[in-house]
Design an enzyme around this catalytic site. Structure first.
Site, PDB file in Angstrom:
ATOM      1  N   ASP A 161       0.835  -1.208   0.000  1.00  0.00           N
ATOM      2  CA  ASP A 161       0.000   0.000   0.000  1.00  0.00           C
ATOM      3  C   ASP A 161       0.865   1.251   0.000  1.00  0.00           C
ATOM      4  O   ASP A 161       0.551   2.242  -0.666  1.00  0.00           O
ATOM      5  CB  ASP A 161      -0.918   0.006   1.229  1.00  0.00           C
ATOM      6  CG  ASP A 161      -1.812  -1.218   1.286  1.00  0.00           C
ATOM      7  OD1 ASP A 161      -2.254  -1.681   0.211  1.00  0.00           O
ATOM      8  OD2 ASP A 161      -2.064  -1.717   2.397  1.00  0.00           O
ATOM      9  N   HIS A 188      -5.338  -3.459   5.383  1.00  0.00           N
ATOM     10  CA  HIS A 188      -4.751  -3.835   4.090  1.00  0.00           C
ATOM     11  C   HIS A 188      -5.818  -4.385   3.148  1.00  0.00           C
ATOM     12  O   HIS A 188      -5.611  -5.377   2.462  1.00  0.00           O
ATOM     13  CB  HIS A 188      -3.642  -4.866   4.315  1.00  0.00           C
ATOM     14  CG  HIS A 188      -2.906  -5.275   3.070  1.00  0.00           C
ATOM     15  ND1 HIS A 188      -2.253  -4.382   2.254  1.00  0.00           N
ATOM     16  CD2 HIS A 188      -2.732  -6.502   2.505  1.00  0.00           C
ATOM     17  CE1 HIS A 188      -1.702  -5.030   1.238  1.00  0.00           C
ATOM     18  NE2 HIS A 188      -1.977  -6.319   1.359  1.00  0.00           N
TER      19      HIS A 188
END
Length: 326
Positions: A161, A188
């Site tokens: 990310d 996530h």
């Protein structure tokens, strides 16, 4: 390759295991870890293919030793290991969310965690297997049942990310990614991913529709890859890069390097009062793993809304992982 990755050091080198080394993430991850000078030995395990991957990777001209282990050799693979990276599991296919993977990957991760708890209970465990929001609590709960849980040693790898946020921001503003070090907090998966562009000098000016598109792309960037691969898998190469990048941060910190700070999903008190006891924020790593959990810091109104939207979904994901082990 990031200039901060694979730093040379005269420090102690570490034995690292990759569980799921024969898969789409595991193979390139093993190759990248073979290049890290802080790795003394690579222990590669999978239910199929790991000895072949080990033979192949072992020819790379770096000093670390590589050994491969077949399906019935898991405990042997974990002997003496200080860092364990878990990319094992099935990949996403078009139309699947990370949560769709839960039933299969939860069992895989639980069984691997139980073996680590038996054989190398003090190892640092880096969880890549999705859904990370649930699999990290599964590992933690499995270690708790075994009586060996150390919250400083269990990490969810959310580095992809961060990598995506930095890369996508650099494309929007015309900078190089190294100038766009974006903290990403939360979890996530989808809306639980909260990029904090306001905490970068170059990202503060992005607003309005470009900002909304940028956030959405970071949150759902994995879908781009799943769609482009057209049924052949999900993000493997970029995930392997991100996994190796986080592993390098941890290895440097374990060897005494000061000031190693990176986002990762850990047991955290930041939002425990809301029932969210695992959370990704900027973590200072040290010789024992998690050394300091930093708060999210000042947020813009837009980021505050993203955080408020993140927490309920994240709680559900965490609770699902805990319930699976219970």
């Amino acid at each position: 390759m990031s200039a901060r990755m694979f730093s040379s050091s005269a420090a102690r080198r570490t034995k690292v295991a990759v569980l799921g080394a024969g898969g789409g993430i595991g193979q390139p991850l093993s190759l990248l870890l073979k290049q890290n000078p802080l790795v003394s030995e690579l222990s590669l395990y999978d239910i199929r293919g790991a000895p072949g991957v080990a033979a192949d990777v072992s020819h790379v001209d770096t000093p670390s030793v590589v050994k491969g282990y077949a399906a019935d050799k898991l405990e042997e693979a974990l002997q003496g290991v200080k860092v364990v990276v878990i990319p094992a599991g099935v990949p996403r296919k078009p139309g699947m969310t990370r949560d769709d993977l839960f039933n299969t990957n939860a069992s895989i991760v639980r069984d691997l965690a139980a073996a680590i708890a038996r054989v190398s209970p003090s190892a640092h465990v880096l969880v890549i297997s999705n859904p990370v929001n649930s699999t990290v609590p599964i590992v933690a709960s499995t270690f708790e049942k075994a009586g060996v849980f150390d919250p400083a040693h269990i990490f969810g790898v959310t580095t992809l990310d961060v990598v995506r946020a930095s890369r996508f921001l650099s494309q929007v503003i015309g900078a190089v990614p190294s100038e766009c070090d974006v903290p990403v907090v939360g979890g996530h998966s989808g809306a639980t991913i909260v990029p904090l562009f306001s905490q970068t000098k170059v990202g503060k000016a992005v607003a309005g529709e470009p900002y909304a598109k940028l956030v959405n792309r970071v949150q759902f960037g994995g879908d781009e890859v799943v769609k482009a691969k057209d049924g052949a898998g999900s993000a493997t190469l970029s995930m392997a890069y991100a996994g190796a990048k986080f592993a390098d941060c941890l290895l440097r910190a374990l060897n005494g390097e000061k000031g190693v700070v990176t986002p990762t999903f850990v047991k955290s008190p930041l939002y425990a009062d809301k029932g969210v006891d695992f959370f990704a924020s900027l973590i200072e790593l040290g010789p024992n793993g998690v050394q300091k959990i930093n708060p999210v810091g000042n947020l813009t109104p837009e980021e505050q809304k993203l955080l408020e939207a993140c927490l309920p979904d994240l709680k559900k994901n965490i609770d699902k992982g805990k319930a699976f082990v219970a």
